[in-house]
Design an enzyme around this catalytic site. Structure first.
Site, short mmCIF file in Angstrom:
data_model
loop_
_atom_site.label_atom_id
_atom_site.label_comp_id
_atom_site.label_asym_id
_atom_site.label_seq_id
_atom_site.Cartn_x
_atom_site.Cartn_y
_atom_site.Cartn_z
N VAL A 1 0.83 -1.20 0.00
CA VAL A 1 0.00 0.00 0.00
C VAL A 1 0.87 1.26 0.00
O VAL A 1 0.59 2.23 -0.71
CB VAL A 1 -0.96 0.00 1.21
CG1 VAL A 1 -1.59 1.38 1.41
CG2 VAL A 1 -2.04 -1.06 1.03
N GLU A 2 1.94 1.24 0.78
CA GLU A 2 2.77 2.43 0.94
C GLU A 2 3.58 2.76 -0.31
O GLU A 2 3.62 3.91 -0.75
CB GLU A 2 3.72 2.25 2.13
CG GLU A 2 3.04 2.25 3.49
CD GLU A 2 2.51 3.61 3.89
OE1 GLU A 2 2.85 4.61 3.24
OE2 GLU A 2 1.74 3.69 4.86
N THR A 3 4.24 1.75 -0.90
CA THR A 3 5.19 2.05 -1.98
C THR A 3 5.14 1.06 -3.13
O THR A 3 6.06 1.02 -3.94
CB THR A 3 6.63 2.09 -1.45
OG1 THR A 3 6.98 0.79 -0.92
CG2 THR A 3 6.81 3.15 -0.38
N TYR B 1 -7.50 3.38 5.21
CA TYR B 1 -6.15 2.83 5.04
C TYR B 1 -6.08 1.43 5.64
O TYR B 1 -5.57 0.49 5.02
CB TYR B 1 -5.13 3.75 5.72
CG TYR B 1 -3.72 3.21 5.71
CD1 TYR B 1 -2.87 3.48 4.64
CD2 TYR B 1 -3.23 2.42 6.75
CE1 TYR B 1 -1.57 2.98 4.62
CE2 TYR B 1 -1.95 1.91 6.74
CZ TYR B 1 -1.12 2.21 5.67
OH TYR B 1 0.16 1.70 5.65
#
Length: 346
Positions: free
Chosen positions: A130-132, A318
């Site tokens: 999800v982040e990168t 999130y």
């Protein structure tokens, strides 16, 4: 992203000479280092942390205000999108397939992280996914610019980002990174797991034992560090995260609480006719939430471990994205294991 391992704030000699030649003796400082807030930060770094004042001033002089950062932080996706819209961003076949490849590539590191911290490999991978997108998109802003812009030119959260700028200067000194080179998100988050500076200092670990805590280029350190973060925030091994509930609640029901932290118990929801399918004790804390999903309104029960995910990013959308991506990755791994088992049998 490559971290430049230059000790402290040392810059190449030619660069320093060029600056001296370009600046006339009577020139005045005009960057953040010349503002009252900038001078106060320089004084703090000198008196409290033993930095060289001229070196801190030279770093702040290089920091640039970026208006696009101010625009981005005023409209984060978590506050403007519905769950159906937000879900589309992260739950995609390509992200799932690349997540499975990432899990296979670093299988040993994931297994060790799960064994040491009790956090499922799929949750760790989903965070990084999800982040990168598993390290493919680490951010294009200089962290120095992001933190200085938000510390000095964004009053609503200037106190927080000023603290993160202090932490960043400490972190780059400790890790021997060049503070002018590290890149990250518009909010100053860095590396595979997008740790902010304070989290980097407190939760990042050297998981491959090479003597360097590197979340910028080292996926193994990132895997261990994300697991360590969840462990430090009291992830409970083997307990559920969330589940959809086949029931209805009015939008103004007192069973729909606004806080991320669950305050009611499973017993409270059972008494109202919401029966969990997962094995969970009556006294366990839980929170019900209504989401505008792809197929309409969805009712979910979330548990302690869901709340732990929100400690990473304070948003229920999130946490849902992480949970659903982790669930897809778990299904993919199970399918792979089933194929392997059938191949061996034949």
């Amino acid at each position: 992203m490559t971290a430049v391992s230059t000790p402290g704030f040392r810059r190449p000699l030619l660069w320093m000479i060029a600056v001296m030649l370009m600046v006339a003796p009577q020139a005045q400082a005009t960057g953040y280092e010349a503002t009252p807030d900038g001078r106060a930060l320089i004084d703090e770094m000198v008196t409290k942390y033993g930095f060289d004042g001229d070196r801190v001033a030279s770093v702040l002089a290089e920091a640039e205000r970026v208006d696009k950062i101010l625009e981005s932080i005023s409209r984060p996706a978590e506050r403007t999108l519905s769950w159906a819209q937000y879900r589309k961003i992260f739950i995609k076949p390509a992200r799932i397939e690349q997540g499975l490849a990432f899990l296979r590539e670093h299988e040993d590191a994931f297994a060790r992280a799960e064994a040491e911290f009790g956090v499922p490999a799929t949750i760790i991978a989903a965070i990084i996914g999800v982040e990168t997108w598993y390290g493919n998109y680490l951010g294009n802003y200089r962290v120095l610019d992001a933190l200085a812009t938000l510390a000095f030119d964004y009053p609503p959260r200037s106190r927080f980002f000023r603290s993160e700028l202090v932490q960043y200067l400490l972190m780059t000194r400790e890790q021997r990174f060049d503070p002018l080179e590290v890149k990250g998100s518009y909010a100053g988050a860095m590396g595979y797991g997008q740790f902010i500076s304070s989290s980097y200092r407190h939760y990042a670990i050297d998981f491959d034992d090479d003597g360097i805590v590197d979340l910028l280029t080292n996926p193994v350190d990132a895997i261990g560090s994300v697991a360590n973060y969840f462990g430090a925030h009291h992830w409970r091994k083997g307990e559920p995260v969330a589940e959809p509930v086949d029931a209805r609640l009015a939008a103004d029901s007192p069973l729909l609480t606004r806080e991320l932290k669950p305050r009611l118990t499973v017993s409270d929801y059972r008494s109202a006719g919401l029966e969990p399918e997962v094995a969970v004790a009556d006294e366990a804390t839980a929170r019900a939430m209504l989401l505008d999903g792809p197929g309409g309104e969805e009712l979910w029960l979330t548990y302690h471990n869901f709340y732990v995910i929100t400690r990473y990013n304070h948003s229920h959308l999130y946490a849902m994205a992480v949970f659903e991506l982790a669930s897809e990755l778990a299904r993919g791994l199970a399918a792979d294991d089933d194929k392997t088992s059938k191949t061996k049998e034949s």
